[in-house]
Design a protein around this motif. Sequence first.
Motif, short mmCIF file in Angstrom:
data_model
loop_
_atom_site.label_atom_id
_atom_site.label_comp_id
_atom_site.label_asym_id
_atom_site.label_seq_id
_atom_site.Cartn_x
_atom_site.Cartn_y
_atom_site.Cartn_z
N CYS A 95 9.54 -13.64 -102.04
CA CYS A 95 9.58 -12.24 -101.63
C CYS A 95 10.03 -12.18 -100.18
O CYS A 95 9.82 -13.12 -99.41
N ALA A 96 10.66 -11.06 -99.84
CA ALA A 96 11.23 -10.92 -98.51
C ALA A 96 11.17 -9.47 -98.07
O ALA A 96 11.13 -8.56 -98.90
N ALA A 97 11.21 -9.27 -96.76
CA ALA A 97 11.12 -7.93 -96.19
C ALA A 97 12.31 -7.66 -95.27
O ALA A 97 12.68 -8.50 -94.45
N ASP A 98 12.87 -6.47 -95.43
CA ASP A 98 13.96 -6.00 -94.58
C ASP A 98 13.45 -4.81 -93.78
O ASP A 98 13.28 -3.72 -94.33
N PRO A 99 13.23 -4.99 -92.49
CA PRO A 99 12.62 -3.92 -91.70
C PRO A 99 13.62 -2.92 -91.12
O PRO A 99 13.21 -1.92 -90.52
N LEU A 100 14.92 -3.16 -91.31
CA LEU A 100 15.90 -2.39 -90.56
C LEU A 100 16.70 -1.38 -91.37
O LEU A 100 17.00 -0.29 -90.89
N ARG A 101 17.05 -1.75 -92.60
CA ARG A 101 18.03 -0.96 -93.33
C ARG A 101 17.40 0.01 -94.32
O ARG A 101 16.40 -0.29 -94.95
N ALA A 102 18.02 1.16 -94.44
CA ALA A 102 17.57 2.14 -95.43
C ALA A 102 18.13 1.81 -96.81
O ALA A 102 17.55 2.20 -97.82
N VAL A 103 19.23 1.09 -96.86
CA VAL A 103 19.80 0.73 -98.15
C VAL A 103 18.95 -0.35 -98.80
O VAL A 103 18.31 -1.14 -98.11
N VAL A 104 18.99 -0.42 -100.10
CA VAL A 104 18.23 -1.42 -100.84
C VAL A 104 19.15 -2.62 -101.04
O VAL A 104 19.85 -2.72 -102.04
N SER A 105 19.12 -3.49 -100.06
CA SER A 105 20.11 -4.56 -99.99
C SER A 105 19.81 -5.72 -100.91
O SER A 105 18.64 -6.05 -101.16
N GLY A 106 20.88 -6.35 -101.37
CA GLY A 106 20.76 -7.58 -102.14
C GLY A 106 21.30 -8.78 -101.38
O GLY A 106 21.53 -9.84 -101.98
N VAL A 107 21.48 -8.63 -100.09
CA VAL A 107 22.06 -9.68 -99.26
C VAL A 107 20.96 -10.49 -98.59
O VAL A 107 20.10 -9.93 -97.90
N VAL A 108 20.99 -11.79 -98.78
CA VAL A 108 19.93 -12.66 -98.25
C VAL A 108 19.76 -12.48 -96.74
O VAL A 108 18.63 -12.35 -96.25
N SER A 109 20.85 -12.42 -96.02
CA SER A 109 20.79 -12.37 -94.56
C SER A 109 20.28 -11.04 -94.02
O SER A 109 19.98 -10.93 -92.83
N ASP A 110 20.14 -10.04 -94.86
CA ASP A 110 19.60 -8.75 -94.42
C ASP A 110 18.08 -8.78 -94.32
O ASP A 110 17.48 -7.85 -93.78
N TYR A 111 17.46 -9.80 -94.86
CA TYR A 111 16.00 -9.89 -94.90
C TYR A 111 15.50 -10.81 -93.79
O TYR A 111 15.94 -11.96 -93.68
N ASP A 112 14.58 -10.30 -93.00
CA ASP A 112 14.11 -11.03 -91.83
C ASP A 112 12.84 -11.84 -92.07
O ASP A 112 12.57 -12.80 -91.35
N TYR A 113 12.04 -11.42 -93.03
CA TYR A 113 10.76 -12.06 -93.26
C TYR A 113 10.71 -12.58 -94.69
O TYR A 113 11.09 -11.89 -95.63
N TRP A 114 10.18 -13.81 -94.83
CA TRP A 114 10.16 -14.48 -96.12
C TRP A 114 8.80 -15.08 -96.40
O TRP A 114 8.15 -15.62 -95.49
N GLY A 115 8.40 -15.01 -97.67
CA GLY A 115 7.20 -15.71 -98.11
C GLY A 115 7.52 -17.16 -98.42
O GLY A 115 8.66 -17.61 -98.33
N GLN A 116 6.51 -17.90 -98.86
CA GLN A 116 6.65 -19.34 -99.05
C GLN A 116 7.23 -19.71 -100.41
O GLN A 116 7.64 -20.85 -100.58
N GLY A 117 7.30 -18.79 -101.35
CA GLY A 117 7.87 -19.07 -102.65
C GLY A 117 6.84 -19.47 -103.68
O GLY A 117 5.81 -20.07 -103.37
N THR A 118 7.13 -19.13 -104.93
CA THR A 118 6.29 -19.51 -106.05
C THR A 118 7.19 -20.00 -107.18
O THR A 118 8.21 -19.38 -107.48
N GLN A 119 6.80 -21.12 -107.80
CA GLN A 119 7.66 -21.75 -108.81
C GLN A 119 7.51 -21.06 -110.15
O GLN A 119 6.39 -20.87 -110.64
N VAL A 120 8.64 -20.74 -110.76
CA VAL A 120 8.68 -20.23 -112.12
C VAL A 120 9.50 -21.20 -112.96
O VAL A 120 10.65 -21.50 -112.62
N THR A 121 8.89 -21.71 -114.02
CA THR A 121 9.58 -22.64 -114.90
C THR A 121 9.54 -22.08 -116.32
O THR A 121 8.45 -21.78 -116.84
N VAL A 122 10.70 -21.95 -116.93
CA VAL A 122 10.81 -21.41 -118.27
C VAL A 122 11.33 -22.52 -119.19
O VAL A 122 12.43 -23.02 -118.99
N SER A 123 10.52 -22.87 -120.16
CA SER A 123 10.91 -23.93 -121.09
C SER A 123 11.61 -23.35 -122.32
O SER A 123 11.30 -22.25 -122.75
N SER A 124 12.53 -24.11 -122.86
CA SER A 124 13.28 -23.63 -124.03
C SER A 124 12.60 -24.00 -125.32
O SER A 124 11.65 -24.76 -125.36
#
Length: 124
Positions: A95-124
Amino acid sequence: VQLQASGGGLVQAGGSLRLSCAASGRTFSSYTMGWFRQAPGKEREFVAAISWRGGRTNYADAVKGRFAISRDNAKNMVYLQMNGLKPEDTAVYYCAADPLRAVVSGVVSDYDYWGQGTQVTVSS
């Protein structure tokens, strides 16, 4: 702001998971929030984002119709409901937070704050 993602795990194809992101900081409710993912050997990619009031959302084509992002500003929480999971959804989700833009961005570099991540594994 500090972000803490949780809710990942191992699930069979077709199953569901709900990711949560807990945020600290009193200005959380004014930030655009996003979910991104990164699979081994691949670049981090956009999954979904939501505006500060929750009125606008944005999804990657790969997850449209299967994933839903939501937020609860009173609880400082953002969620990602993932249904119809596929093996190609396997990744570390951030998860990430963008404190600056009003647009709902999909660009990685637009987000300034990041969480540590959680692993999702989907088996077939």
